[in-house]
Write a protein that holds these residues in place. Structure first.
Motif, PDB file in Angstrom:
ATOM      1  N   UNK A  43      22.348  20.788 -20.762  1.00 20.67           N
ATOM      2  CA  UNK A  43      23.672  20.926 -21.362  1.00 20.67           C
ATOM      3  C   UNK A  43      23.631  21.786 -22.621  1.00 20.67           C
ATOM      4  N   UNK A  44      22.450  21.961 -23.198  1.00 18.95           N
ATOM      5  CA  UNK A  44      22.306  22.755 -24.420  1.00 18.95           C
ATOM      6  C   UNK A  44      22.763  24.194 -24.225  1.00 18.95           C
ATOM      7  N   UNK A  45      22.766  24.679 -23.006  1.00 18.72           N
ATOM      8  CA  UNK A  45      23.183  26.054 -22.740  1.00 18.72           C
ATOM      9  C   UNK A  45      24.617  26.307 -23.179  1.00 18.72           C
ATOM     10  N   UNK A 221      10.311  25.409 -35.547  1.00 26.04           N
ATOM     11  CA  UNK A 221      10.133  25.398 -34.101  1.00 26.04           C
ATOM     12  C   UNK A 221       8.857  24.651 -33.720  1.00 26.04           C
ATOM     13  N   UNK A 222       8.886  23.987 -32.561  1.00 25.63           N
ATOM     14  CA  UNK A 222       7.691  23.483 -31.914  1.00 25.63           C
ATOM     15  C   UNK A 222       7.229  24.500 -30.874  1.00 25.63           C
ATOM     16  N   UNK A 255      16.489  20.535 -31.089  1.00 24.32           N
ATOM     17  CA  UNK A 255      16.947  20.534 -29.707  1.00 24.32           C
ATOM     18  C   UNK A 255      16.336  19.333 -28.981  1.00 24.32           C
ATOM     19  N   UNK A 256      17.062  18.249 -28.952  1.00 24.22           N
ATOM     20  CA  UNK A 256      16.535  16.982 -28.443  1.00 24.22           C
ATOM     21  C   UNK A 256      16.186  17.025 -26.958  1.00 24.22           C
ATOM     22  N   UNK A 258      14.622  19.141 -25.401  1.00 22.22           N
ATOM     23  CA  UNK A 258      13.278  19.693 -25.206  1.00 22.22           C
ATOM     24  C   UNK A 258      12.400  19.289 -26.393  1.00 22.22           C
ATOM     25  N   UNK A 259      12.200  18.012 -26.537  1.00 19.45           N
ATOM     26  CA  UNK A 259      11.450  17.518 -27.684  1.00 19.45           C
ATOM     27  C   UNK A 259      10.199  16.723 -27.325  1.00 19.45           C
ATOM     28  N   UNK A 260      10.000  16.423 -26.039  1.00 21.01           N
ATOM     29  CA  UNK A 260       8.825  15.652 -25.642  1.00 21.01           C
ATOM     30  C   UNK A 260       7.571  16.495 -25.748  1.00 21.01           C
ATOM     31  N   UNK A 261       6.426  15.822 -25.828  1.00 22.56           N
ATOM     32  CA  UNK A 261       5.160  16.545 -25.907  1.00 22.56           C
ATOM     33  C   UNK A 261       4.810  17.227 -24.586  1.00 22.56           C
TER      34      UNK A 261
END
Length: 268
Positions: A43-45, A221-222, A255-256, A258-261
């Motif tokens: 949905x971030x798009x 950024x990660x 950006x939640x 895409x936040x997982x490791x």
């Protein structure tokens, strides 16, 4: 040559621990296309309007991105390609694809005047010694055409266009870090996702992955490595300076989605 051989030794070590993908330049199998599928599922798009492909070559990646992201509301797809031969191919093959815009400039960390870029075989090079001084004759085995093209920063070009890029993708055979530096303000203000190619071309450019990670980390950024089936977050250390071919993705920390490791790609 020493840096490249030392990098190969480190590559074997980090690959043994699953920390670096195997060399694979095919977007259909190395995870690049599946990363686009992931972005199309988010949905971030909705908060963005465009995609930027720097070093678009013949437009293959842009075509794949347009097919996946146009239905998500991304309407503008910028092909940045300074070599006339490839720009003409893009102009012809994507003329009926909605939203494609061609920019025939060299992007870097400076603006003004022109830059020399070399057309060699099926690609472009900013540096004759593109794999380091010990391999400086590498281009002599290919037909070389030199072009002088206007040079600018990404901030200058895309700031003037007023776009909000969802993804900034850079594939410039070692020149990637210079391009990334020219987008500092865009990273700060627009918060796009970033993808760039890291390889032994970075040796000849005098660039290092540690510099790119430091720039991106400082911008909030990660960083992730692209594997065939997933993204894997990493924090730079010296073992990762292998110069082994891989794609790196950077995600704004806010950006939640895409936040997982470890982020699996959607099922193929």
């Amino acid at each position: 040559m020493l840096l490249k051989e030392y990098g190969k030794v480190k590559s074997k070590l980090v690959r043994a621990f699953g920390l670096e993908p195997r060399h694979d330049t095919d977007g259909r199998s190395n995870g690049e296309n599946r990363f686009l599928d992931l972005l199309a599922s988010l949905h971030a798009a909705a908060g963005y309007d465009s995609v930027i492909d720097v070093g678009a070559n013949r437009g293959d990646w842009t075509a794949a991105a347009a097919a996946r992201l146009s239905p998500r509301g991304i309407r503008r797809f910028f092909c940045v390609e300074p070599i006339p031969t490839f720009a003409n191919v893009i102009r012809d093959r994507l003329k009926n694809t909605a939203g494609i815009e061609l920019i025939e400039r060299v992007l870097s960390d400076r603006s003004g005047g022109t830059a020399e870029i070399f057309e060699a075989g099926g690609g472009g090079r900013m540096y004759r010694d593109y794999r380091g001084a010990d391999e400086g004759t590498a281009l002599t085995t290919k037909k070389i055409v030199s072009h002088h093209v206007p040079i600018a920063t990404g901030d200058e070009v895309f700031g003037a266009l007023g776009v909000a890029p969802y993804l900034l993708k850079i594939d410039c055979d070692g020149h990637d870090l210079h391009v990334l530096r020219g987008f500092r303000q865009t990273l700060k203000d627009k918060r796009p996702l970033v993808q760039f190619e890291y390889s032994d071309f970075w040796i000849g450019a005098g660039s290092r992955l540690r510099e790119a990670c430091a720039l991106l980390g400082g911008a909030g950024y990660n960083t992730y490595k692209v594997f065939p089936d997933r993204l894997v977050r990493f924090r730079f250390n010296g073992l990762f300076e292998t110069f082994g071919y891989q794609n790196i993705v950077a995600v704004p920390r806010e950006m939640r989605a895409l936040s997982d490791k470890v982020i699996p790609f959607p099922a193929a």
